[in-house]
Design a protein around this motif. Structure first.
Motif, short mmCIF file in Angstrom:
data_model
loop_
_atom_site.label_atom_id
_atom_site.label_comp_id
_atom_site.label_asym_id
_atom_site.label_seq_id
_atom_site.Cartn_x
_atom_site.Cartn_y
_atom_site.Cartn_z
N ALA A 19 1.23 -5.31 -1.37
CA ALA A 19 1.44 -3.93 -1.81
C ALA A 19 0.11 -3.22 -2.08
CB ALA A 19 2.32 -3.90 -3.06
N LEU A 20 -0.79 -3.90 -2.74
CA LEU A 20 -2.11 -3.32 -3.01
C LEU A 20 -2.85 -3.00 -1.71
CD1 LEU A 20 -3.09 -5.64 -5.93
CD2 LEU A 20 -3.03 -3.14 -6.09
N SER A 21 -2.83 -3.92 -0.78
CA SER A 21 -3.51 -3.72 0.51
C SER A 21 -2.90 -2.55 1.26
CB SER A 21 -3.44 -4.99 1.36
OG SER A 21 -4.13 -6.04 0.71
N TRP A 22 -1.58 -2.48 1.28
CA TRP A 22 -0.88 -1.40 1.98
C TRP A 22 -1.29 -0.05 1.39
CZ3 TRP A 22 2.59 2.43 0.65
CH2 TRP A 22 3.22 3.09 1.71
N PHE A 23 -1.27 0.07 0.07
CA PHE A 23 -1.65 1.33 -0.57
C PHE A 23 -3.08 1.70 -0.24
CE2 PHE A 23 2.10 1.30 -3.23
CZ PHE A 23 2.30 2.65 -3.49
N ASP A 24 -3.98 0.75 -0.30
CA ASP A 24 -5.39 1.06 -0.08
C ASP A 24 -5.65 1.49 1.36
OD1 ASP A 24 -7.94 1.52 -1.03
OD2 ASP A 24 -8.54 -0.58 -1.02
N VAL A 25 -4.99 0.85 2.31
CA VAL A 25 -5.16 1.24 3.72
C VAL A 25 -4.54 2.61 3.97
CG1 VAL A 25 -4.46 0.69 6.09
CG2 VAL A 25 -5.40 -1.10 4.61
#
Length: 146
Positions: A19-25
Motif C-alpha cells: 500500500a505504501l509503495s502504491w501510494f508513493d508511485v
C-alpha cells in the motif's frame, strides 16, 4: 496458534508495504495515515514479541539517518520517507542489525539503480524512494524468515 499469528503478521506487513509503495508511485507521497499507524503497530507487535528494544533502536537509528539526509537535502528525500523510516527501522530492527543494515543499504542501492535506469531512458522526473525502502525491507525480512 503461534504460527497463525506469525502468518497474519507477515501478511499484514506485506499489505502495508504494498500500500505504501502504491501510494508513493501513484501520488508521489507517503500518507501519514499509513506511515505513522504502521510504525506504531510494528513497535507494539515487537514489544509483545519480546523484541521491543531492538525495534526501538532500529526505528531510532533509521529515523536519525533519514532525518539527517532530509535536513541536508530536502529536495532529495521527503518528510514521508523520514516518517516511513520509523516503521521500517522497527520492522527490520526486530530481526537484528544485519537485517536492518541490508534494508538500509538495499533501499539506497535500489533507488540508485532505478535512477540510473531512468536517466538512461531520458526520464528526469523525481523518483520516489518509498518503494525502494519497502522492497528492501520486505526482502531483508523475508530472507530472515527463510
Amino acid at each position: 496458534m503461534g504460527q497463525a499469528w506469525e502468518a497474519l503478521a507477515v501478511a499484514g506487513a506485506a499489505a502495508w508495504l504494498v500500500a505504501l509503495s502504491w501510494f508513493d508511485v501513484r501520488q508521489r507521497r507517503l500518507p501519514n495515515a499509513l506511515t505513522l499507524p504502521g510504525a506504531a503497530t510494528i513497535l507494539v507487535a515487537a514489544v509483545l514479541a519480546g523484541h521491543g528494544t531492538a525495534a526501538a533502536a532500529g526505528a531510532a537509528v533509521m529515523f536519525a539517518v533519514y532525518a539527517a539526509v532530509h535536513l541536508a537535502a530536502p529536495q532529495a528525500m521527503g518528510a514521508g520517507d523520514v516518517k516511513l523510516s520509523i516503521g521500517l527501522g522497527a520492522l527490520t530492527g526486530s530481526f537484528g542489525v544485519h537485517v536492518w543494515l541490508v534494508a538500509v543499504l538495499g533501499a539506497s542501492a535500489l533507488t540508485v539503480l532505478l535512477g540510473l535506469a531512468a536517466l538512461i531512458r531520458g526520464d528526469r522526473a523525481p523518483l520516489p524512494h518509498g518503494p525502494s525502502m519497502c522492497a528492501a525491507a520486505g526482502a531483508a525480512v523475508t530472507l530472515a524468515l527463510l
